[in-house]
Enzyme design. Sequence first.
Site, short mmCIF file in Angstrom:
data_model
loop_
_atom_site.label_atom_id
_atom_site.label_comp_id
_atom_site.label_asym_id
_atom_site.label_seq_id
_atom_site.Cartn_x
_atom_site.Cartn_y
_atom_site.Cartn_z
N GLU A 27 -1.00 0.45 -1.92
CA GLU A 27 -2.12 1.40 -1.94
C GLU A 27 -1.63 2.84 -1.83
O GLU A 27 -0.47 3.08 -1.46
CB GLU A 27 -3.10 1.09 -0.81
CG GLU A 27 -2.50 1.23 0.59
CD GLU A 27 -3.54 1.51 1.66
OE1 GLU A 27 -4.35 2.44 1.49
OE2 GLU A 27 -3.51 0.80 2.69
N LYS A 161 -5.94 -2.26 13.53
CA LYS A 161 -5.79 -1.41 14.71
C LYS A 161 -6.93 -1.58 15.68
O LYS A 161 -8.04 -1.88 15.27
CB LYS A 161 -5.83 0.04 14.26
CG LYS A 161 -4.53 0.59 14.00
CD LYS A 161 -4.67 2.08 13.86
CE LYS A 161 -3.76 2.48 12.78
NZ LYS A 161 -4.19 1.88 11.52
#
Length: 310
Positions: A27, A161
Amino acid sequence: MTNNSLLDIQPEVKAALDAGKAVVALESTIISHGMPYPQNVQMAKKVESIIRGAGAVPATVAIMNGKIKIGLTDQELETFASSRGVVKVSRRDFPGIIARKQLGATTVASTMFAAHLAGIKVFVTGGIGGVHRGYEETMDVSADLEELAQTDVVVICAGAKAILDLPRTMEYLETKGVPVIGYKTDVLPAFFSAKSDIQLVERAESPEEIAKIILAKDQLEMGGGLLVVNPIPTEYSLDHEFIDQVIEAAVRAAQEQGVTGKHITPFLLNEITKRTEGKSLAANLELVYNNALVGAQIASALAVELKQLR
Ligand code: PSU
Ligand code: MN
């Protein structure tokens, strides 16, 4: 592979796809919005070289000149790393950015979409988006999860996260039928830390084992994505309590400053980097390199499996 006229596939990538060789998509939002310059471009180049070193062809995805580029030159990586005004492009943003010929960096969701259009099966990133904390109020669920639900691409990441609500993120993936495989781990890795307290139901010990699972999913014609969660190497893993406190403070800062929507994730990443004086960035780099290696190994093992079927 499609002949979609909006795709601009680099010749090396096209040749590899035509020959059934291992290709790994990457990405570009992680470059433009996920890390500061110049570490971001150094990371992008090193990731590509790790993938080559493991015998696969890297294909970084981005939008430029009204086309979805599959594979960028070093010069183009530099452009996405250093230009202001690169737009973070999730699925919904594709049409406008292409029509206006803007510079667009792809997220996990939009990179999966583009990789699938191009016929690439494996995609390496750092961390995926998920269900945000405070979801009950905001309904903020990353489009990454919905893309995993519907687009047939394997994503290798280091978990998610703790800026996210990890239990709800896992519930969402289960509801949508997305297989989640721990690579040499029984628990969900939490990006900066190798472990969380969330148990996984699938664990694999080798790229070959994962390739066989991917093949079985293909043969079932299930559709949708598959998520491989690969823990940060323990020598780089940050202390749970230390990073959780930093994350708490960053989430509070976002609320106080009224940051919303697509800006939340980049804001939090930047806050965390500042508040850890670069410790989180160093960990982030290492986990991405580790994912690149494992992702290239999985892509190579999958290419071998698919060749045997032909
Ligand atoms: N997590 C990271 N680094 C990143 C991102 C997530 O550690 O760069 C980026 C990825 O591109 C991911 C996107 O797809 O943020 C998710 O954004 P949102 O939460 O707005 O869907
Ligand atoms: Mn969101």
